[in-house]
Structure formats: C-alpha cells, structure tokens
Design a protein around this motif. Structure first.
Motif, PDB file in Angstrom:
ATOM      1  N   VAL A  30       0.824  -1.205   0.000  1.00  0.00           N
ATOM      2  CA  VAL A  30       0.000   0.000   0.000  1.00  0.00           C
ATOM      3  C   VAL A  30       0.865   1.265   0.000  1.00  0.00           C
ATOM      4  N   LEU A  31       2.128   1.151   0.409  1.00  0.00           N
ATOM      5  CA  LEU A  31       3.101   2.236   0.267  1.00  0.00           C
ATOM      6  C   LEU A  31       4.413   1.600  -0.165  1.00  0.00           C
ATOM      7  N   PRO A  32       4.826   1.843  -1.420  1.00  0.00           N
ATOM      8  CA  PRO A  32       6.039   1.205  -1.939  1.00  0.00           C
ATOM      9  C   PRO A  32       7.277   1.528  -1.103  1.00  0.00           C
ATOM     10  N   PRO A  33       8.350   0.773  -1.300  1.00  0.00           N
ATOM     11  CA  PRO A  33       9.576   0.984  -0.518  1.00  0.00           C
ATOM     12  C   PRO A  33      10.092   2.418  -0.596  1.00  0.00           C
ATOM     13  N   PHE A  34      10.545   2.898   0.564  1.00  0.00           N
ATOM     14  CA  PHE A  34      11.096   4.253   0.671  1.00  0.00           C
ATOM     15  C   PHE A  34      12.250   4.229   1.663  1.00  0.00           C
ATOM     16  N   TYR A  35      13.173   5.164   1.491  1.00  0.00           N
ATOM     17  CA  TYR A  35      14.309   5.303   2.405  1.00  0.00           C
ATOM     18  C   TYR A  35      13.991   6.351   3.451  1.00  0.00           C
ATOM     19  N   THR A  36      14.474   6.110   4.677  1.00  0.00           N
ATOM     20  CA  THR A  36      14.251   7.061   5.759  1.00  0.00           C
ATOM     21  C   THR A  36      15.366   6.962   6.791  1.00  0.00           C
ATOM     22  N   ASP A  37      15.622   8.085   7.451  1.00  0.00           N
ATOM     23  CA  ASP A  37      16.529   8.105   8.596  1.00  0.00           C
ATOM     24  C   ASP A  37      15.754   8.011   9.905  1.00  0.00           C
ATOM     25  N   ALA A  38      14.425   8.043   9.812  1.00  0.00           N
ATOM     26  CA  ALA A  38      13.583   7.981  11.015  1.00  0.00           C
ATOM     27  C   ALA A  38      13.620   6.567  11.598  1.00  0.00           C
ATOM     28  N   TRP A  39      13.382   6.495  12.888  1.00  0.00           N
ATOM     29  CA  TRP A  39      13.259   5.201  13.552  1.00  0.00           C
ATOM     30  C   TRP A  39      11.976   4.531  13.094  1.00  0.00           C
ATOM     31  N   ALA A  40      11.993   3.219  13.040  1.00  0.00           N
ATOM     32  CA  ALA A  40      10.796   2.468  12.641  1.00  0.00           C
ATOM     33  C   ALA A  40       9.618   2.803  13.551  1.00  0.00           C
TER      34      ALA A  40
END
Length: 161
Positions: A30-40
């Motif tokens: 429902v939301l394709p893969p994305f990069y993040t520096d945020a905590w899960a």
C-alpha cells in the motif's frame, strides 16, 4: 538509513517475523519501498495516527499481469477499490515528511495499482475476495541479507460493527 515498505498482508503477520524474499507471504503493497533516517517506531506512530479508525478493507482479485522493469514478475491485480486508493494516498501524505528523498517513486510514482505478487508461498486467483485487517511495516533489507525481510510493526484495522 532504512528502506521500509507498508503492506496489507492477506493473513496477519507478527512483529519480529522474518522471511526470505521469495517467501514473502501474500500481501498488497500500500506504500512502496522508501528510504528514511527515522526510527521504525516513529514511522509506525505516524502510520497509526494517519489510519486511526481506518476500517478493514475488502478486496477482490482481478486479472493476472506482468509487472516490473522487464515485465517479468507475475502478479494478480486487485479490482479498482476507492478505499484502498484513499488509504494509499493517506499513507503517502503521512510518511512523506520522513522520507530521505520525498521525490522518490514511492511518493511520486504514477498510478497506484494494487496487486498481489505471485510467490512460491502463495498467490490469489481471479475472483478471490479477502478481508484486509492489518497494516505491516516491513524492513526491506538488501536481497543479500540472510535475515530477509523483517516485520517491524503491525497495526490492526478496525473491524466493522
């Protein structure tokens, strides 16, 4: 930096569960893969806030198609579903501020087409109807990672009634 994805599993997943790429349980991304520096946990909290009160969804499997850059990945497309599209857009809006690159395809790609990829662990067939009662936040570790994909958080969707 983490690469995450948000899915609607066809059968509930459990936080901490891992599986190899070919063994992904059937799901709709429902939301394709994305990069993040945020905590899960931050991303899970944002998703929870954005989907508070979200009812479970019913989806129907449509025709088989081939997806991917080389059009060699067999999938079953989900019949048009306005509630699923609305959920997709709500998640994009909620998570975009945490994306390492807000212009990556997860947030700007053309035409969301809900589908279930055919995997050795299972598939759906045209006409199958299923209830989607859970969102799962999954770590998309590199394909070479022996641990495979890991479920970082699960969020139940409200059951009607």
């Amino acid at each position: 930096m983490s690469r995450l994805v948000v899915v609607l599993p066809l059968t509930p997943l459990h936080t901490g569960e891992s599986f190899l790429v070919p063994d992904w349980p059937p799901h709709i991304t429902v939301l394709p893969p994305f990069y993040t520096d945020a905590w899960a946990a931050q991303i899970a909290d944002v998703i929870a806030a954005a989907t508070a009160g979200q009812a479970a969804l019913t989806a129907t499997a449509g025709l088989d198609e081939l997806f991917g850059r080389r059009e060699d990945i067999p999938v079953t497309v989900i019949t048009p579903n306005p509630a699923l599209t609305t959920l997709h857009r709500r998640l994009i809006d909620a998570v975009r501020p945490f994306a390492a690159s807000p212009d990556e395809p997860a947030f700007t790609g053309p035409g969301f087409r809900a589908h279930v990829t055919v995997k050795r662990s299972g598939r759906v067939n045209e006409g199958d109807v299923f209830s989607l009662t859970q969102l799962a936040l999954v770590d998309m570790a590199p394909r070479a990672d022996r641990g495979g994909r890991t479920v970082l958080a699960t969020l139940p969707l409200a059951l009607p009634g």
